[in-house]
Enzyme design. Structure first.
Site, PDB file in Angstrom:
ATOM      1  N   MET A  29       0.815  -1.217   0.000  1.00 44.70           N
ATOM      2  CA  MET A  29       0.000   0.000   0.000  1.00 44.70           C
ATOM      3  C   MET A  29       0.851   1.272   0.000  1.00 44.70           C
ATOM      4  O   MET A  29       0.528   2.246   0.683  1.00 44.70           O
ATOM      5  CB  MET A  29      -0.978  -0.030   1.178  1.00 44.70           C
ATOM      6  CG  MET A  29      -1.909  -1.242   1.156  1.00 44.70           C
ATOM      7  SD  MET A  29      -2.725  -1.530  -0.440  1.00 44.70           S
ATOM      8  CE  MET A  29      -4.189  -0.545  -0.203  1.00 44.70           C
ATOM      9  N   ARG A  30       1.898   1.259  -0.799  1.00 44.62           N
ATOM     10  CA  ARG A  30       2.673   2.488  -0.990  1.00 44.62           C
ATOM     11  C   ARG A  30       2.899   2.697  -2.477  1.00 44.62           C
ATOM     12  O   ARG A  30       3.125   1.727  -3.217  1.00 44.62           O
ATOM     13  CB  ARG A  30       4.036   2.385  -0.294  1.00 44.62           C
ATOM     14  CG  ARG A  30       3.953   2.637   1.198  1.00 44.62           C
ATOM     15  CD  ARG A  30       5.310   2.497   1.859  1.00 44.62           C
ATOM     16  NE  ARG A  30       6.249   3.548   1.481  1.00 44.62           N
ATOM     17  CZ  ARG A  30       6.236   4.775   1.977  1.00 44.62           C
ATOM     18  NH1 ARG A  30       5.340   5.128   2.869  1.00 44.62           N
ATOM     19  NH2 ARG A  30       7.146   5.662   1.603  1.00 44.62           N
TER      20      ARG A  30
ATOM     21  N   HIS B 273      -4.975  -5.406  -8.459  1.00 41.69           N
ATOM     22  CA  HIS B 273      -5.828  -4.296  -8.056  1.00 41.69           C
ATOM     23  C   HIS B 273      -7.279  -4.778  -8.033  1.00 41.69           C
ATOM     24  O   HIS B 273      -7.723  -5.467  -8.957  1.00 41.69           O
ATOM     25  CB  HIS B 273      -5.669  -3.135  -9.033  1.00 41.69           C
ATOM     26  CG  HIS B 273      -6.534  -1.960  -8.683  1.00 41.69           C
ATOM     27  ND1 HIS B 273      -6.225  -1.100  -7.644  1.00 41.69           N
ATOM     28  CD2 HIS B 273      -7.708  -1.527  -9.193  1.00 41.69           C
ATOM     29  CE1 HIS B 273      -7.168  -0.181  -7.548  1.00 41.69           C
ATOM     30  NE2 HIS B 273      -8.092  -0.411  -8.475  1.00 41.69           N
TER      31      HIS B 273
ATOM     32  N   ASP C 173      -1.950   2.534 -10.648  1.00 42.80           N
ATOM     33  CA  ASP C 173      -2.907   1.567 -11.205  1.00 42.80           C
ATOM     34  C   ASP C 173      -2.980   1.630 -12.734  1.00 42.80           C
ATOM     35  O   ASP C 173      -4.020   1.358 -13.338  1.00 42.80           O
ATOM     36  CB  ASP C 173      -4.295   1.746 -10.574  1.00 42.80           C
ATOM     37  CG  ASP C 173      -4.254   1.502  -9.067  1.00 42.80           C
ATOM     38  OD1 ASP C 173      -3.429   0.679  -8.629  1.00 42.80           O
ATOM     39  OD2 ASP C 173      -5.022   2.138  -8.331  1.00 42.80           O
TER      40      ASP C 173
HETATM   41  C1  GAR Z   1      -6.304  -6.885  -2.199  1.00 48.23           C
HETATM   42  O1  GAR Z   1      -7.695  -6.783  -2.397  1.00 48.23           O
HETATM   43  C2  GAR Z   1      -5.552  -6.156  -3.278  1.00 48.23           C
HETATM   44  O2  GAR Z   1      -6.159  -6.255  -4.550  1.00 48.23           O
HETATM   45  C3  GAR Z   1      -5.608  -4.742  -2.769  1.00 48.23           C
HETATM   46  O3  GAR Z   1      -5.404  -4.852  -1.387  1.00 48.23           O
HETATM   47  C4  GAR Z   1      -5.882  -6.117  -0.945  1.00 48.23           C
HETATM   48  C5  GAR Z   1      -4.764  -6.809  -0.222  1.00 48.23           C
HETATM   49  O4  GAR Z   1      -5.244  -7.974   0.391  1.00 48.23           O
HETATM   50  N1  GAR Z   1      -4.600  -3.935  -3.380  1.00 48.23           N
HETATM   51  C6  GAR Z   1      -4.763  -2.647  -3.627  1.00 48.23           C
HETATM   52  O5  GAR Z   1      -5.775  -2.028  -3.360  1.00 48.23           O
HETATM   53  C7  GAR Z   1      -3.576  -1.983  -4.288  1.00 48.23           C
HETATM   54  N2  GAR Z   1      -3.929  -0.706  -4.759  1.00 48.23           N
HETATM   55  P1  GAR Z   1      -4.239  -9.093   0.890  1.00 48.23           P
HETATM   56  O6  GAR Z   1      -3.209  -8.406   1.766  1.00 48.23           O
HETATM   57  O7  GAR Z   1      -5.097 -10.035   1.676  1.00 48.23           O
HETATM   58  O8  GAR Z   1      -3.608  -9.745  -0.309  1.00 48.23           O
END
Ligand code: GAR
Length: 216
Positions: free
Chosen positions: A92-93, A111, A147
């Protein structure tokens, strides 16, 4: 031929990491996880990796003067582990252009939307607010813009009556866990490559009639 060596960057829960761990547990899967890195010491992703004996590292962003020096430390760790393909799995960075260009066409992200719709955060609530009939997830090669980047795989799920963001998120997440290993497999088998900012794929085509929602 050796298995493709993966580096995973994860900040949180790590369920997509777990899907890749589970896929790689099959000796026939053409990739293996060489290193799992997190910017957050308490990330559940790190516990998941340690539970199966994978190499892990914590690179806390607070410890660095700026983004690029943080990413130089990440890059050095990936290189040291012989990583060939890096997968963002709930990392998340935002990454700097320096890192993204260094890993150009060797860096994937997942994503939770059907890109280019709903870039950014809160994708499930925004999909519901927009009234779309299908939502889903995307695995794409990373480019400097958030993204953005050549799309490798997508999964669509229906939005159904009674959905709230949580229920929709759970349906999308189950699809994420299917397409991330699929995308990695396609790369590891040399069946997906970037050509002119699109991904050329050698893989079976889906049913051409598509899906209807509501069902006919
Ligand atoms: C997932 O839904 C992924 O697609 C999203 O964060 C979640 C992580 O879940 N990623 C984003 O939003 C990136 N911009 P996880 O830690 O259980 O894999």
């Amino acid at each position: 031929m050796g298995r493709l060596r993966l580096g995973i960057l994860a900040s949180g829960r790590g369920s997509n990491l777990q899907a890749l761990i589970d896929a790689c547990a099959d000796p026939a899967f053409p990739a293996e996880i060489a290193l799992v890195l997190s910017n957050r010491p308490g990330a559940q992703a790190i516990a998941r990796a340690q539970a199966v004996g994978l190499g892990t590292g914590i690179v806390p962003h607070e410890a660095f003067a700026d983004r690029e020096s943080h990413e130089r430390a990440i890059d050095a760790a990936l290189a040291g582990a012989g990583v060939e393909l890096t997968c963002l799995a709930g990392y998340m960075r935002l990454l700097t252009p320096w890192f993204v260009e260094r890993w150009r066409d060797r860096l994937l992200n997942i994503h939770p939307s059907l890109l280019p719709a709903f870039k950014g955060l809160d994708t499930h609530a925004r999909a519901l607010a927009a009234g779309v009939r299908f939502h889903g997830c995307t695995v794409h090669f990373v480019r400097p813009e958030m993204d953005e980047g050549p799309i490798l795989a997508q999964a669509a799920v229906p939005v159904v009556p009674g959905d709230d963001a949580e229920r929709l998120a759970a349906r999308v997440l189950a699809a994420e866990h299917r397409i991330y290993p699929l995308a990695v497999r396609l790369i590891a088998e040399g069946r997906a490559r970037v050509a002119g900012e699109r991904v050329a794929i050698e893989a079976p085509a889906p049913a051409p009639e598509g899906l209807l929602n509501p069902a006919a």
